[in-house]
Design a protein around this motif. Structure first.
Motif, PDB file in Angstrom:
ATOM      1  N   ALA A 199       0.834  -1.214   0.000  1.00  0.00           N
ATOM      2  CA  ALA A 199       0.000   0.000   0.000  1.00  0.00           C
ATOM      3  C   ALA A 199       0.866   1.260   0.000  1.00  0.00           C
ATOM      4  O   ALA A 199       0.562   2.230  -0.695  1.00  0.00           O
ATOM      5  N   ARG A 222       1.043   3.817  -3.368  1.00  0.00           N
ATOM      6  CA  ARG A 222       0.540   5.183  -3.133  1.00  0.00           C
ATOM      7  C   ARG A 222       1.291   6.205  -3.983  1.00  0.00           C
ATOM      8  O   ARG A 222       0.701   7.209  -4.434  1.00  0.00           O
ATOM      9  N   ALA A 282      -3.976   1.590  -1.890  1.00  0.00           N
ATOM     10  CA  ALA A 282      -4.696   0.511  -1.207  1.00  0.00           C
ATOM     11  C   ALA A 282      -4.181  -0.832  -1.690  1.00  0.00           C
ATOM     12  O   ALA A 282      -3.896  -1.005  -2.880  1.00  0.00           O
ATOM     13  N   GLU A 288      -9.334   2.654  -2.625  1.00  0.00           N
ATOM     14  CA  GLU A 288      -9.967   1.439  -2.113  1.00  0.00           C
ATOM     15  C   GLU A 288     -10.888   0.821  -3.164  1.00  0.00           C
ATOM     16  O   GLU A 288     -10.875  -0.389  -3.395  1.00  0.00           O
ATOM     17  N   ILE A 334      -7.624  -5.368   3.978  1.00  0.00           N
ATOM     18  CA  ILE A 334      -7.171  -4.279   3.102  1.00  0.00           C
ATOM     19  C   ILE A 334      -6.322  -3.319   3.937  1.00  0.00           C
ATOM     20  O   ILE A 334      -6.636  -3.058   5.107  1.00  0.00           O
ATOM     21  N   VAL A 368      -4.677   0.603   3.740  1.00  0.00           N
ATOM     22  CA  VAL A 368      -4.852   1.871   3.034  1.00  0.00           C
ATOM     23  C   VAL A 368      -3.820   2.864   3.558  1.00  0.00           C
ATOM     24  O   VAL A 368      -3.802   3.171   4.754  1.00  0.00           O
ATOM     25  N   PRO A 385     -11.252   5.124   5.396  1.00  0.00           N
ATOM     26  CA  PRO A 385     -11.947   5.172   4.100  1.00  0.00           C
ATOM     27  C   PRO A 385     -13.200   6.046   4.146  1.00  0.00           C
ATOM     28  O   PRO A 385     -13.879   6.128   5.173  1.00  0.00           O
ATOM     29  N   CYS A 444     -16.506   4.255  -0.127  1.00  0.00           N
ATOM     30  CA  CYS A 444     -15.631   3.077  -0.099  1.00  0.00           C
ATOM     31  C   CYS A 444     -16.076   2.084   0.968  1.00  0.00           C
ATOM     32  O   CYS A 444     -16.001   0.876   0.767  1.00  0.00           O
ATOM     33  N   VAL A 481      -9.663  -3.502   8.233  1.00  0.00           N
ATOM     34  CA  VAL A 481      -9.154  -2.376   7.443  1.00  0.00           C
ATOM     35  C   VAL A 481      -7.989  -1.782   8.238  1.00  0.00           C
ATOM     36  O   VAL A 481      -8.169  -1.313   9.363  1.00  0.00           O
TER      37      VAL A 481
END
Ligand SMILES: [Zn+2]
Length: 134
Positions: A13, A17, A31, A58, A76, A78, A86, A90, A103
């Motif tokens: 991630a 980015r 993500a 996401e 996930i 992020v 998020p 999302c 998350v």
């Protein structure tokens, strides 16, 4: 041995980015979504000059996973400046497609700022079972 610490997701991630297309907000997000197959699907935010058409990292990661046939998900991660959570759009899509996954919110360097389950991020969610057919 099963790896539950998500170091791989966090690393991916942070790296992805850098590829975000965010010329307007300059708020880059990456993500990394892990499927039960073990594959990791990546997404970045992609902004449009018609702002409303911009899509978050996401949801782009979810789209990549779905297009590759992944059906169930592990977690996930992020990555953003400061490690934010998020957005509402999302959260809805993650709930619909991925279910109650963790998350992991991380800053631009990969430090975890928060980790929550989807059911905590989107309690009392609207979902498929609410769709009555007339
Ligand atoms: Zn979003």
């Amino acid at each position: 041995m099963k790896n539950n610490n998500h170091d791989d997701l966090i690393r991916e991630a942070v790296i992805i980015r850098e590829k975000a297309h965010a010329p307007y907000s300059r708020f880059r997000v990456g993500a990394a979504l892990k499927g039960k197959s073990g594959k990791i699907f990546l997404g970045v935010n992609v902004e449009s000059s018609s702002y409303g058409l911009s899509v978050c990292a996401e949801r782009n990661a979810v789209a990549a996973a779905v297009a590759n046939g992944e059906k169930s998900f592990e977690a996930i991660a992020v990555s953003s400046l400061g490690g934010v959570s998020p957005c509402g759009a999302c959260r809805q899509v993650l709930w619909d497609v991925c279910g109650d996954i963790p998350v992991i919110m991380i800053d631009e360097n990969g430090a975890v700022t928060r980790q929550m389950k989807m059911s905590e991020l989107l309690p009392a969610a609207f979902e498929e079972k609410n769709l009555a057919h007339e």
